[in-house]
Design a protein around this motif. Structure first.
Motif, mmCIF file in Angstrom:
data_model
loop_
_atom_site.group_PDB
_atom_site.id
_atom_site.type_symbol
_atom_site.label_atom_id
_atom_site.label_comp_id
_atom_site.label_asym_id
_atom_site.label_seq_id
_atom_site.Cartn_x
_atom_site.Cartn_y
_atom_site.Cartn_z
ATOM 1 N N THR A 145 3.339 66.620 -60.296
ATOM 2 C CA THR A 145 3.442 65.452 -59.430
ATOM 3 C C THR A 145 2.073 64.971 -58.970
ATOM 4 O O THR A 145 1.096 65.723 -58.974
ATOM 5 C CB THR A 145 4.314 65.769 -58.204
ATOM 6 O OG1 THR A 145 3.929 67.046 -57.670
ATOM 7 C CG2 THR A 145 5.779 65.823 -58.565
ATOM 8 N N LYS A 146 2.027 63.702 -58.543
ATOM 9 C CA LYS A 146 0.769 63.101 -58.105
ATOM 10 C C LYS A 146 1.046 62.210 -56.886
ATOM 11 O O LYS A 146 2.138 62.246 -56.311
ATOM 12 C CB LYS A 146 0.171 62.269 -59.245
ATOM 13 C CG LYS A 146 1.043 61.101 -59.680
ATOM 14 C CD LYS A 146 0.353 60.270 -60.757
ATOM 15 C CE LYS A 146 1.189 59.054 -61.115
ATOM 16 N NZ LYS A 146 0.514 58.177 -62.088
ATOM 17 N N ASN A 147 0.058 61.399 -56.530
ATOM 18 C CA ASN A 147 0.146 60.522 -55.354
ATOM 19 C C ASN A 147 1.480 59.783 -55.287
ATOM 20 O O ASN A 147 1.894 59.142 -56.252
ATOM 21 C CB ASN A 147 -0.970 59.467 -55.382
ATOM 22 C CG ASN A 147 -2.356 60.083 -55.355
ATOM 23 O OD1 ASN A 147 -2.501 61.302 -55.335
ATOM 24 N ND2 ASN A 147 -3.373 59.244 -55.349
ATOM 25 N N GLY A 148 2.146 59.874 -54.132
ATOM 26 C CA GLY A 148 3.379 59.129 -53.915
ATOM 27 C C GLY A 148 4.639 59.885 -54.244
ATOM 28 O O GLY A 148 5.732 59.500 -53.826
ATOM 29 N N ASP A 149 4.539 60.971 -55.004
ATOM 30 C CA ASP A 149 5.725 61.723 -55.414
ATOM 31 C C ASP A 149 6.281 62.569 -54.273
ATOM 32 O O ASP A 149 5.584 62.889 -53.305
ATOM 33 C CB ASP A 149 5.404 62.615 -56.608
ATOM 34 C CG ASP A 149 5.248 61.833 -57.906
ATOM 35 O OD1 ASP A 149 5.795 60.717 -57.987
ATOM 36 O OD2 ASP A 149 4.589 62.332 -58.830
ATOM 37 N N ILE A 150 7.547 62.961 -54.430
ATOM 38 C CA ILE A 150 8.257 63.757 -53.427
ATOM 39 C C ILE A 150 8.330 65.210 -53.891
ATOM 40 O O ILE A 150 8.604 65.479 -55.055
ATOM 41 C CB ILE A 150 9.692 63.234 -53.213
ATOM 42 C CG1 ILE A 150 9.688 61.732 -52.909
ATOM 43 C CG2 ILE A 150 10.393 63.990 -52.087
ATOM 44 C CD1 ILE A 150 11.087 61.126 -52.833
ATOM 45 N N ILE A 151 8.126 66.135 -52.958
ATOM 46 C CA ILE A 151 8.244 67.562 -53.238
ATOM 47 C C ILE A 151 9.279 68.172 -52.304
ATOM 48 O O ILE A 151 9.318 67.855 -51.110
ATOM 49 C CB ILE A 151 6.895 68.294 -53.009
ATOM 50 C CG1 ILE A 151 5.767 67.611 -53.775
ATOM 51 C CG2 ILE A 151 7.013 69.761 -53.413
ATOM 52 C CD1 ILE A 151 5.892 67.692 -55.253
ATOM 53 N N GLY A 152 10.115 69.074 -52.839
ATOM 54 C CA GLY A 152 11.064 69.800 -52.008
ATOM 55 C C GLY A 152 12.437 69.182 -51.909
ATOM 56 O O GLY A 152 13.284 69.644 -51.144
#
Length: 234
Positions: A80-87
């Motif tokens: 993932t990179k800038n702007g993406d969602i984690i979790g």
């Protein structure tokens, strides 16, 4: 990890999911509750199986999410990179994270707690709908990946990964803009480090890619695409 204050109104990250789907006048009461974290390269900020603490949004940087597989080996399931969602995999369905997450470089994260996220979902229908579409898209990608991996040989899986990170992160000065070790490439491609190294070496000899340290540059995108076309690359 340390805390850092990021002001959403002056943030220049145009890919941020929150900024895209929450109007500025709607954001005030929610963004004031968020927490910002700065992670150094290799820092783990989510431990698989740990209590759920909401969703993380990448303000700046790159992250890998992992899932523990056979014999305790961590399998990379997402980059993932800038702007993406984690979790998001555990959010709304349980009390624990279903994945672990590490910073691939110095990374700034915005964390919205469970309570804040539930508030937003209840009060802002447009955001709820956008998140639902996001989940549907991620499910579709996961199903396609399972199908592809089942039918691809090792060379095809490595090529598929290289084309994926090429699309996702782009190239700067002829090299894909992400540092991944050969082990990380193997983990994501579902193969061994030795096999991944062998395929990369062969692709280099065939003048399809080049390497500079950890970085890989794709020289012949069309040729690589044609190798996996039968697996519906697009």
């Amino acid at each position: 990890m340390k805390e850092e204050q990021i002001i959403c109104y002056s943030c220049t990250n145009e890919n941020c999911f929150i900024k895209k789907h929450l109007h500025l006048e709607q954001m005030t009461q929610y963004v004031s509750k968020k927490q910002n974290l700065v992670c150094k390269k290799s820092d783990r900020f989510i431990t698989e199986g740990s209590p759920l603490h909401g969703l993380y949004f990448i303000c700046k940087g790159k992250v890998k999410t992992v899932k523990t597989g056979i014999n305790g080996r961590e399998q990379i399931v997402r980059l993932t990179k800038n702007g993406d969602i984690i979790g998001f995999r555990g959010f709304g369905t349980g009390q624990k994270y279903l994945i672990g997450a590490y910073a691939l470089e110095d990374t700034v994260l915005c964390n919205f707690s469970n309570e804040t996220m539930l508030e937003i979902l209840k009060q802002v229908p447009e955001f709820t709908y956008a998140l639902m579409l996001f989940y549907a898209d991620e499910l579709n990608k996961s199903e396609n990946n399972i199908r592809k991996i089942a039918h691809m040989n090792v060379r095809e899986r490595v090529i598929d990964l290289l084309l994926y990170i090429h699309r996702k992160f782009g190239q700067i000065d002829g090299l894909i803009d992400i540092d991944l070790s050969r082990k990380e490439i193997a983990d994501f491609a579902g193969t061994t480090e030795e096999q991944a190294i062998r395929v990369i070496s062969t692709l280099k000899k065939e003048a399809l890619i080049k390497t500079v340290g950890k970085r890989i540059g794709i020289l012949e995108v069309a040729t690589l695409r044609s190798e996996i076309m039968e697996h519906k690359y697009f």
